[in-house]
Design a protein around this motif. Structure first.
Motif, PDB file in Angstrom:
ATOM      1  N   UNK A  57     -39.916   7.361 108.411  1.00  9.39           N
ATOM      2  CA  UNK A  57     -39.346   8.543 107.761  1.00  9.39           C
ATOM      3  C   UNK A  57     -37.818   8.449 107.664  1.00  9.39           C
ATOM      4  N   UNK A  58     -37.320   8.701 106.475  1.00  8.27           N
ATOM      5  CA  UNK A  58     -35.879   8.673 106.232  1.00  8.27           C
ATOM      6  C   UNK A  58     -35.452  10.048 105.746  1.00  8.27           C
ATOM      7  N   UNK A  59     -34.279  10.493 106.189  1.00  7.22           N
ATOM      8  CA  UNK A  59     -33.715  11.714 105.620  1.00  7.22           C
ATOM      9  C   UNK A  59     -32.619  11.319 104.639  1.00  7.22           C
ATOM     10  N   UNK A  60     -32.567  12.035 103.533  1.00  9.05           N
ATOM     11  CA  UNK A  60     -31.586  11.714 102.494  1.00  9.05           C
ATOM     12  C   UNK A  60     -30.707  12.919 102.221  1.00  9.05           C
ATOM     13  N   UNK A  93     -35.661  14.592 100.924  1.00  9.31           N
ATOM     14  CA  UNK A  93     -34.388  15.116 100.427  1.00  9.31           C
ATOM     15  C   UNK A  93     -34.024  16.321 101.278  1.00  9.31           C
ATOM     16  N   UNK A  94     -32.775  16.425 101.719  1.00  8.58           N
ATOM     17  CA  UNK A  94     -32.437  17.510 102.636  1.00  8.58           C
ATOM     18  C   UNK A  94     -31.457  18.520 102.063  1.00  8.58           C
ATOM     19  N   UNK A  95     -30.817  18.214 100.944  1.00  7.54           N
ATOM     20  CA  UNK A  95     -30.045  19.227 100.237  1.00  7.54           C
ATOM     21  C   UNK A  95     -31.066  20.234  99.711  1.00  7.54           C
ATOM     22  N   UNK A  96     -30.814  21.513  99.891  1.00  6.71           N
ATOM     23  CA  UNK A  96     -31.836  22.510  99.549  1.00  6.71           C
ATOM     24  C   UNK A  96     -32.307  22.370  98.103  1.00  6.71           C
ATOM     25  N   UNK A  97     -31.343  22.298  97.176  1.00  7.03           N
ATOM     26  CA  UNK A  97     -31.707  22.194  95.758  1.00  7.03           C
ATOM     27  C   UNK A  97     -32.507  20.938  95.470  1.00  7.03           C
ATOM     28  N   UNK A  98     -32.091  19.860  96.107  1.00 12.07           N
ATOM     29  CA  UNK A  98     -32.765  18.578  95.893  1.00 12.07           C
ATOM     30  C   UNK A  98     -34.176  18.617  96.495  1.00 12.07           C
ATOM     31  N   UNK A  99     -34.307  19.303  97.640  1.00 16.20           N
ATOM     32  CA  UNK A  99     -35.625  19.412  98.281  1.00 16.20           C
ATOM     33  C   UNK A  99     -36.567  20.236  97.404  1.00 16.20           C
ATOM     34  N   UNK A 100     -36.015  21.304  96.812  1.00 15.98           N
ATOM     35  CA  UNK A 100     -36.816  22.122  95.894  1.00 15.98           C
ATOM     36  C   UNK A 100     -37.354  21.236  94.768  1.00 15.98           C
ATOM     37  N   UNK A 131     -26.214  19.323 105.665  1.00 16.38           N
ATOM     38  CA  UNK A 131     -27.235  18.275 105.704  1.00 16.38           C
ATOM     39  C   UNK A 131     -26.630  16.874 105.641  1.00 16.38           C
ATOM     40  N   UNK A 132     -25.449  16.741 105.043  1.00 21.06           N
ATOM     41  CA  UNK A 132     -24.792  15.437 105.048  1.00 21.06           C
ATOM     42  C   UNK A 132     -24.362  15.101 106.472  1.00 21.06           C
ATOM     43  N   UNK A 133     -23.823  16.099 107.161  1.00 26.02           N
ATOM     44  CA  UNK A 133     -23.395  15.864 108.548  1.00 26.02           C
ATOM     45  C   UNK A 133     -24.592  15.463 109.401  1.00 26.02           C
ATOM     46  N   UNK A 134     -25.732  16.143 109.188  1.00 28.14           N
ATOM     47  CA  UNK A 134     -26.929  15.785 109.958  1.00 28.14           C
ATOM     48  C   UNK A 134     -27.409  14.380 109.598  1.00 28.14           C
ATOM     49  N   UNK A 135     -27.455  14.094 108.301  1.00 29.31           N
ATOM     50  CA  UNK A 135     -27.957  12.795 107.844  1.00 29.31           C
ATOM     51  C   UNK A 135     -27.121  11.644 108.389  1.00 29.31           C
ATOM     52  N   UNK A 136     -25.801  11.886 108.512  1.00 30.14           N
ATOM     53  CA  UNK A 136     -24.925  10.795 108.916  1.00 30.14           C
ATOM     54  C   UNK A 136     -24.660  10.776 110.426  1.00 30.14           C
TER      55      UNK A 136
END
Ligand code: SF4
Lengths: 474, 211
Positions: free
Chosen positions: A108-111, A135-142, A224-229
Motif C-alpha cells: 500500500x502506497x499513499x499519494x 490518493x490522500x488529497x480530499x479532492x483527489x480521493x473523491x 496530507x503532503x506532510x503526512x505522505x512525506x
C-alpha cells in the motif's frame, strides 16, 4: 480507475459536456469564486507586475541553463543522502516507482496530489501490479472513489456538488446519504489516517526543486503532503525537470505568486521544505528519500523561445478558472492530464501532435489566460504556434490539402480587397446572394462545416460604404 | 547511454550548450515584502493574519506561556499530549502545575502520536506578513507533534518574529535542516463545493503563544 476521454474527439466531448447542466453550473460557480479571490488579492498587491516579471526572468534563466541546474540539484541532493533517479519517459518513471513500491510499499502506497504521476499514469500501473495506491488529497480521493481522473489541476473535484459527493461517500465510505461537507471531510480523515499508518511508501510530486541545496518544496492546505512525506519509511517524489530553481531565495517570489494565483491565499497552510532523508535513526521522517527527475517530452520544448515558456508554468490553475472554454466544457473534455489553456498548449507538445491536434483550437484566443498567468506565459501565442504546426501537418496528410485550399481562398480574398471596384462588385454580389439564397448557402459546404459551433451572421442590407456616402463626409 | 545522460544530452542539444558549460548568476530577486516594521507592528500584523486564517493568538511573555498553556490544557482536557523536544516545551512539561497531564515522550511511537489529543511544539521563527510559523527539524522534533493531534499549540519567542518571507528564507540555517515546515493556520480544505472545513488531515485548531 479513471479513464481519459479520447482527446482526438475534443469537439464531441465538448458537446456532450455542454449538455451536463449540473456540472456546468457547479464548475462555473466554483471557477468564478477562485478567480474572484485571485483578483481581490492581486488588486491589493501593488507590486504584482514586478513579482511576475521577476519570476519569469528567474524561470527563463533557469530553463536556458537547465542542464547546469539539474546537475547542481542532483549533486546537492545526493550529498544530503537523497537518491536521484532519471526518467526519460513515462515508462522509465513507472518502472522506477514500481520497483520502489514493490520493495517497500507493503502492498500500500499513499499519494499526495501530483499531476506528474497522473501524466505517467502511475495509479494504473500500481493497480496492475496489485499495489493499492491511495490518493490522500480530499479532492483527489473523491475523484479516485468516483473512478474519475482529476477535473482541475488544483481542485480535482471542482465540478461535483456536495450532494453528489455525499451520495458517492454513502456508497463507498458508508456515511449517511445527506452528510454535510464537515461530516464527509471527517470521514475522509478517519479512513485515510488508517492508510497513512500502514503504508510503506509515500509518493508525492514537488512544486519546486532547489539546485543550491538539493531540496524539494511542496505546498498544500490539508496536511496530507506532510503526512505522505513523513510517516511512511520511504518517500519518493516524481519531479518534472522544469521544476528546478537556482536558489532558496527564489522561493520568495514563487511562494508569493503561486497561492495568490491558485486560490487567492497569501500563502497556503503548509509548505514543506525537504532536504534529504532523516539523518539519525531516532529522527522523524523517512529513512530513504528518492527523487525521480522526469523528462517525458520536456527537453524538446527548450529549443525555441515560444515553446520554452510552456516550461515556466507553476501549475497554479488560474488560467483554467478564467477560461471561457474550460468554464463551459470542463476538464474531462480535453481528454488529457492537463486541461484548460495550459493543457491545450502542453499536451500537444507531450503527446504526438496528431493525437492532440484538436486542443490548440479549443480556445477563443481571448487572452484572459495570458493576463492572469503569474509567470506571464503568452498562451495565445503558443496556441497560434501549435495551430500552425497542426496545419503544416506532415507531407501527404490531408492537412496539406486543406492548406492548399485555404491558401487559394486567402490569396483570392487579398486580390479582391486590394481592388476597390472589384471589392464593391464582389460585396454587392455577396449581399445579393445572401439575401436570395442565404439560408441555403449556409447548409452547403464549405459554410456548413464552418457553421458547426458558430452562427453565420447575415449580411447587412446596406453596407458601410453606402451609409458613409449617404451621410456625407463630416 | 543511461537515462541521465540521455536527458542531459537532449537538454543541452536543444539549448545549444556543451557539457559542463557554466551559467551566469541568476537574475536578482529584489526584496519583495515590507521591512520597515518595528517589533510592536510585527506582532500586531502577525496576530491579524493568524486570526484571519483561523488561528488563535495568545500573549504569554511573562511566564514562558505557562498560564496560557495551563488554561488551554484545562479547556481541551487531553488524555495524551504529543510534544517536541524544544527546551521551552520541556520546561512546561516538567513544571509542577502541569506535570499531571498525559505527556508523551518526544520520541513516542507513531501509534501513540496518531492517538494524541493535543500537540505542543515551539516555533523557531514566524513571518508577520502572512501569520506563518517556521519550524526547523534540526532545532526540534516537530514533524508529528505539530501535525497528528487535532489541536496544535506553538510557543513562539517574540524576538523570532520576522517581517517577511524573504527574511525568513535568508534566516534559515545552512546547510538546510532535513525538514523545514511553514505553518499558516489550521489544516483546511475547500474541496467539497468550496465549503471551508478545517482539520482535514492536520490540526483543526492552532494556538500560537508568544513568549
Ligand atoms: S499557464 Fe500560467 S496561469 Fe496557467 S497554470 Fe501555468 S502558471 Fe498558472
Amino acid at each position: 480507475m479513471g479513464e481519459h476521454l479520447p482527446m482526438e474527439q475534443f469537439p464531441a466531448n465538448a458537446r456532450a459536456a455542454l449538455q451536463n447542466d449540473v456540472q456546468r453550473h457547479a464548475l462555473r460557480a466554483a471557477a468564478n469564486v477562485f478567480d474572484e479571490r485571485r483578483r481581490t488579492t492581486v488588486s491589493t498587491t501593488p507590486d504584482w507586475q514586478l513579482w511576475r516579471e521577476t519570476a519569469r526572468a528567474v524561470k527563463e534563466h533557469t530553463l536556458l541553463h537547465l542542464d547546469h541546474y539539474l546537475v547542481e540539484f542532483e549533486r546537492n541532493a545526493i550529498a544530503r543522502g537523497a537518491q536521484v533517479h532519471w526518467a526519460a519517459d513515462a515508462a522509465d518513471a513507472v518502472r522506477i516507482l514500481l520497483d520502489l513500491a514493490r520493495r517497500c510499499g507493503f502492498g500500500i502506497c499513499v499519494k499526495s496530489k501530483s499531476m506528474t504521476t497522473e501524466e505517467v499514469r502511475l495509479n494504473e500501473a500500481l493497480e496492475h501490479a496489485g499495489i493499492e495506491a491511495v490518493e490522500t488529497d480530499l479532492g483527489e480521493w473523491i475523484q479516485q472513489l468516483a473512478g474519475e481522473v482529476p477535473f482541475h489541476i488544483v481542485v480535482p473535484a471542482i465540478h461535483k456538488t456536495r450532494g453528489q459527493i455525499a451520495e458517492l461517500f454513502a456508497e463507498k465510505v458508508g456515511t449517511p446519504k445527506d452528510s454535510d461537507a464537515a461530516t464527509l471531510t471527517a470521514a475522509a480523515r478517519e479512513k485515510l489516517r488508517a492508510k497513512f499508518a500502514t503504508a510503506g511508501l509515500g509518493i508525492s510530486g514537488a512544486n519546486f526543486a532547489i539546485a543550491e541545496t538539493g531540496s524539494l518544496l511542496i505546498l498544500e492546505n490539508e496536511g496530507n503532503v506532510r503526512l505522505t512525506t513523513s510517516v511512511p519509511k520511504v518517500h519518493v517524489a516524481l519531479v518534472g525537470i522544469e521544476k528546478v530553481l537556482p536558489r532558496v531565495a527564489d522561493l520568495d517570489v514563487f511562494l508569493r505568486l503561486l497561492p495568490r494565483s491558485g486560490t487567492g491565499q497569501a500563502l497556503t497552510t503548509y509548505q514543506s521544505l525537504l532536504t534529504g532523508p532523516k539523518q539519525k535513526g531516532t529522527d522523524e521522517g523517512p529513512g530513504e528519500m528518492h527523487i525521480v527527475l522526469l523528462d517525458n517530452g520536456r527537453a524538446k520544448m527548450l529549443g525555441e523561445e515560444v515553446t520554452r515558456q510552456s516550461l515556466a508554468c507553476i501549475r497554479c490553475g488560474a488560467c483554467l478558472n478564467v477560461c471561457p472554454v474550460y468554464q463551459q466544457v470542463g476538464g474531462h473534455a480535453y481528454g488529457s492530464v492537463y486541461p484548460g489553456p495550459i493543457g491545450a498548449v502542453v499536451t500537444p507538445q507531450l503527446v504526438p501532435l496528431a493525437r492532440a491536434a484538436q486542443l490548440p483550437f479549443a480556445s477563443s484566443l481571448c487572452g484572459a489566460c495570458r493576463d492572469v498567468c503569474p509567470v506571464k506565459i503568452d498562451i495565445p501565442r503558443l496556441l497560434l504556434h501549435l495551430r500552425a504546426a497542426v496545419r503544416e501537418g506532415s507531407p501527404g496528410k490531408p492537412a496539406a490539402q486543406a492548406r492548399f485550399f485555404e491558401r487559394c481562398t486567402m490569396r483570392l480574398a487579398a486580390f479582391v480587397m486590394a481592388r476597390p471596384r472589384l471589392y464593391r462588385f464582389a460585396s454587392g454580389g455577396a449581399r445579393l446572394a445572401d439575401r436570395l439564397f442565404g439560408p441555403l448557402l449556409q447548409r452547403l459546404p464549405p459554410l456548413s462545416k464552418w457553421r458547426k459551433g458558430r452562427t453565420v451572421p447575415r449580411l447587412a442590407h446596406r453596407n458601410f460604404r453606402t451609409l458613409w456616402q449617404q451621410r456625407g463626409k463630416p | 547511454m543511461n537515462a541521465r545522460d540521455r536527458i542531459l544530452q537532449a537538454v543541452r542539444g536543444h539549448l545549444g550548450r556543451t557539457d559542463g558549460a557554466a551559467a551566469p548568476p541568476p537574475p536578482p530577486v529584489p526584496l519583495l515584502g515590507r521591512v520597515d516594521l518595528d517589533a510592536g507592528e510585527k506582532l500586531k500584523q502577525f496576530g491579524e493574519r493568524l486570526v484571519a486564517v483561523g488561528g488563535h493568538l495568545h500573549i504569554g511573555m511573562q511566564d514562558g506561556g505557562l498560564t496560557v498553556v495551563r488554561e488551554l490544557l484545562a479547556r481541551y482536557a487531553p488524555l495524551t499530549i504529543a510534544r517536541s523536544d524544544a527546551p521551552t516545551v520541556t520546561a512546561l512539561c516538567e513544571h509542577d502545575s502541569l506535570r499531571q497531564h498525559g505527556w508523551l515522550s518526544p520520541a513516542a511511537s507513531k501509534a501513540e502520536l496518531f492517538a494524541a489529543d493535543l500537540g505542543i511544539t515551539a516555533a523557531q521563527w514566524a513571518i508577520a506578513e502572512t501569520g506563518t510559523l517556521v519550524l526547523d527539524m534540526q532545532q526540534e522534533r516537530h514533524r508529528f507533534a505539530s501535525l497528528l493531534p487535532p489541536v496544535h499549540i506553538a510557543l513562539l519567542p517574540h524576538a523570532r518574529l520576522l517581517a517577511n518571507l524573504g527574511e525568513a528564507l535568508k534566516t534559515l540555517p545552512r546547510p538546510l535542516p532535513p525538514t523545514v515546515t511553514f505553518v499558516t493556520g489550521p489544516s483546511r480544505t475547500a474541496d467539497i463545493e468550496l465549503q471551508l472545513v478545517v482539520g482535514v488531515h492536520g490540526p483543526r485548531e492552532l494556538h500560537v503563544v508568544v513568549i
